[in-house]
Design a protein around this motif. Structure first.
Motif, PDB file in Angstrom:
ATOM      1  N   LEU A  98      39.261  52.514  29.802  1.00 32.13           N
ATOM      2  CA  LEU A  98      38.282  52.106  30.593  1.00 32.13           C
ATOM      3  C   LEU A  98      37.410  51.184  29.457  1.00 32.13           C
ATOM      4  CD1 LEU A  98      37.135  54.977  32.827  1.00 32.13           C
ATOM      5  CD2 LEU A  98      38.373  52.842  33.497  1.00 32.13           C
ATOM      6  N   HIS A  99      37.170  51.719  28.344  1.00 27.99           N
ATOM      7  CA  HIS A  99      36.323  51.136  27.447  1.00 27.99           C
ATOM      8  C   HIS A  99      37.091  49.936  27.027  1.00 27.99           C
ATOM      9  CE1 HIS A  99      32.779  53.701  27.150  1.00 27.99           C
ATOM     10  NE2 HIS A  99      33.507  54.663  27.459  1.00 27.99           N
ATOM     11  N   ARG A 185      31.474  51.180  35.027  1.00 26.71           N
ATOM     12  CA  ARG A 185      30.546  50.141  34.588  1.00 26.71           C
ATOM     13  C   ARG A 185      30.496  49.340  36.271  1.00 26.71           C
ATOM     14  NH1 ARG A 185      28.922  48.840  29.186  1.00 26.71           N
ATOM     15  NH2 ARG A 185      30.521  50.072  27.962  1.00 26.71           N
ATOM     16  N   GLU A 186      29.341  49.264  36.766  1.00 28.84           N
ATOM     17  CA  GLU A 186      28.842  48.632  37.920  1.00 28.84           C
ATOM     18  C   GLU A 186      28.105  47.523  38.012  1.00 28.84           C
ATOM     19  OE1 GLU A 186      28.984  52.727  40.462  1.00 28.84           O
ATOM     20  OE2 GLU A 186      27.476  52.886  39.334  1.00 28.84           O
ATOM     21  N   VAL A 187      28.551  46.688  39.335  1.00 28.99           N
ATOM     22  CA  VAL A 187      27.436  45.735  39.281  1.00 28.99           C
ATOM     23  C   VAL A 187      26.565  45.535  40.563  1.00 28.99           C
ATOM     24  CG1 VAL A 187      27.732  43.026  39.583  1.00 28.99           C
ATOM     25  CG2 VAL A 187      29.234  44.162  38.126  1.00 28.99           C
ATOM     26  N   HIS A 205      32.008  49.092  41.511  1.00 27.04           N
ATOM     27  CA  HIS A 205      32.498  49.197  40.071  1.00 27.04           C
ATOM     28  C   HIS A 205      33.253  47.972  39.707  1.00 27.04           C
ATOM     29  CE1 HIS A 205      36.728  50.326  41.206  1.00 27.04           C
ATOM     30  NE2 HIS A 205      36.270  51.084  41.896  1.00 27.04           N
ATOM     31  N   ALA A 206      33.218  47.403  38.310  1.00 26.85           N
ATOM     32  CA  ALA A 206      33.757  46.288  37.856  1.00 26.85           C
ATOM     33  C   ALA A 206      35.092  46.426  37.404  1.00 26.85           C
ATOM     34  CB  ALA A 206      33.009  45.871  36.658  1.00 26.85           C
ATOM     35  N   LEU A 207      35.904  47.488  37.205  1.00 27.68           N
ATOM     36  CA  LEU A 207      37.077  47.463  36.785  1.00 27.68           C
ATOM     37  C   LEU A 207      38.145  48.447  37.641  1.00 27.68           C
ATOM     38  CD1 LEU A 207      39.217  47.110  34.340  1.00 27.68           C
ATOM     39  CD2 LEU A 207      38.139  49.157  33.522  1.00 27.68           C
ATOM     40  N   PRO A 208      39.219  47.823  38.322  1.00 27.94           N
ATOM     41  CA  PRO A 208      40.047  48.618  39.117  1.00 27.94           C
ATOM     42  C   PRO A 208      41.233  48.905  38.289  1.00 27.94           C
ATOM     43  CG  PRO A 208      40.353  46.086  39.186  1.00 27.94           C
ATOM     44  CD  PRO A 208      39.277  46.266  38.515  1.00 27.94           C
ATOM     45  N   PRO A 226      48.810  54.358  34.116  1.00 25.55           N
ATOM     46  CA  PRO A 226      47.605  53.609  34.761  1.00 25.55           C
ATOM     47  C   PRO A 226      47.619  52.136  34.202  1.00 25.55           C
ATOM     48  CG  PRO A 226      46.883  55.125  33.203  1.00 25.55           C
ATOM     49  CD  PRO A 226      48.153  55.505  33.329  1.00 25.55           C
ATOM     50  N   PHE A 227      47.237  51.294  35.074  1.00 34.60           N
ATOM     51  CA  PHE A 227      47.254  49.720  34.773  1.00 34.60           C
ATOM     52  C   PHE A 227      45.905  49.122  35.289  1.00 34.60           C
ATOM     53  CE2 PHE A 227      49.387  45.624  34.672  1.00 34.60           C
ATOM     54  CZ  PHE A 227      48.988  44.962  35.756  1.00 34.60           C
ATOM     55  N   SER A 228      45.398  48.292  34.610  1.00 34.99           N
ATOM     56  CA  SER A 228      43.977  47.421  34.934  1.00 34.99           C
ATOM     57  C   SER A 228      44.126  46.154  34.917  1.00 34.99           C
ATOM     58  CB  SER A 228      42.929  48.314  34.418  1.00 34.99           C
ATOM     59  OG  SER A 228      43.005  47.849  32.963  1.00 34.99           O
ATOM     60  N   GLY A 229      43.600  45.560  35.813  1.00 41.03           N
ATOM     61  CA  GLY A 229      43.395  43.862  35.460  1.00 41.03           C
ATOM     62  C   GLY A 229      41.857  43.661  35.879  1.00 41.03           C
TER      63      GLY A 229
END
Length: 369
Positions: A98-99, A185-187, A205-208, A226-229
């Motif tokens: 996540l970081h 992290r949230e917007v 939250h900003a990161l899926p 796990p995979f994020s974009g």
């Protein structure tokens, strides 16, 4: 391993290694094929080299028929963590994922591949709870109930954005782990022209990070990868917050914007949907967080198609997933046709929801959330 299964693994391994060597100009293909064939004959399976795993993960993204953001597949960073199988160690690396993916708000595509015998039950690393009283995210009601049955206690005053714990299963046992504030992290959303909009207290939250799709490369399956974009704004504004079965915020947005909701012919829902998208784009920009918009990502997908054609590769595409839920006819994808999901490998697979298949049920049946 049964002989027919062993033959299937060898067939997929052979096809993948040939593609990998051709695409990367890696030498000594025949020697590698001989080594893999001998390893499968002796052990029933084989180990991918780290470089092979990295490229295979990129190919899986490239082949993902439901993803409109595939232009960026070469930029994927893959963390080879196959030596990790213990839930506590995996959770520590999920936090690190996540970081690293956050990257100061300039989200970078990232995958973390863990060892066998473990899986994450949650479909995404960050999910909001859904409660029986209707608060929170209704989509996650079953997951919330499952986590409560595993020992999670919701806040004394449940809210609309309570982050669920992660359920990690290993050796048939499920353990819960809790993300902390700095992990998520949230917007918060405001509107550039409507001060009243901020009073709705909407955020996301900003990161899926997709966490329930096994990665299949070269005949091998990695259950925990796990995979994020990053989000397209329509995923948040036109689905998560707008769908009647999710947060159902269009009536509230319409009231905040002063729209006439007495008649459907006033198109108040359409106008509210547009303004909600405006607010999400505006808020991510103000926060300095990477977010795609449906027009740009559609044009990028056309570029991806052209690039793939030049290599001689066919583009897989699920049209209903590629088009935008907002103004789809204004995007270049609207009038295009794609080959429906074929059994192309490498690939991301879909398994049963964790709360149904948490005890090792077989894969059944995407990338962005």
């Amino acid at each position: 391993m049964p002989q027919d299964t062993q033959a299937s693994v060898w067939a997929e391994a052979r096809a993948f290694l040939r593609a990998y060597h051709a695409e990367t100009n890696m030498p000594n293909l025949n020697a590698r094929l001989r080594d893999v064939e001998a390893e499968i004959a002796e052990c029933g399976s084989y180990q991918l080299l780290s470089a092979e795993l990295v490229h295979g993960a990129k190919m899986a993204w490239r082949n993902s028929a439901r993803c409109v953001g595939r232009l960026h597949w070469p930029a994927l960073t893959v963390r080879d963590l196959r030596h990790l199988r213990e839930p506590a160690a995996i959770f520590a690396e999920l936090r690190r994922h996540l970081h690293l993916a956050w990257n100061g708000g300039q989200l970078q595509p990232l995958m973390s591949v863990f060892g066998p015998g473990v899986q994450i039950i949650n479909d995404q690393l960050i999910r909001y709870a859904g409660y029986a009283n209707g608060s929170g995210d209704p989509q996650n009601r079953a997951l919330t109930d499952f986590l409560c049955a595993q020992g999670w206690t919701p806040p004394a005053e449940p809210g609309p954005y309570d982050v669920l714990p992660l359920a990690i299963e290993a050796s048939g046992q499920v353990q819960l782990y809790h993300l902390v504030r700095e992990d998520v992290r949230e917007v918060s959303f405001s509107h550039p022209e409507s001060p009243a909009f901020a009073g709705l207290n909407l955020k996301w939250h900003a990161l899926p990070v997709i966490s329930d799709m096994p990665l299949s490369v070269g005949g091998l399956q990695f259950e925990c990868a796990p995979f994020s974009g990053w989000y397209v704004q329509t995923e948040i504004a036109a689905r998560n917050l707008a769908d009647a079965e999710r947060y159902d915020q269009l009536p509230a947005v319409a009231r905040a914007m002063g729209l006439d909701t007495r008649r459907e012919r006033s198109l108040w829902r359409d106008r509210a949907l547009l303004e909600l998208n405006v607010a999400v784009l505006h808020s991510f920009d103000v926060a300095g967080v990477r977010l795609a918009d449906h027009h740009r990502v559609s044009r990028q997908f056309v570029r991806f198609e052209a690039r793939e054609r030049r290599t001689g590769r066919a583009v897989q595409g699920r049209w209903s997933w590629l088009i935008s839920p907002l103004s789809p006819a204004l995007t270049p994808i609207w009038q295009r046709h794609y080959q429906e999901d074929a059994a192309v490998r490498p690939a991301f697979l879909k398994r049963l929801p964790g709360w149904e298949g948490a005890k090792g049920g077989p894969a059944k049946c995407p990338f962005h959330g």
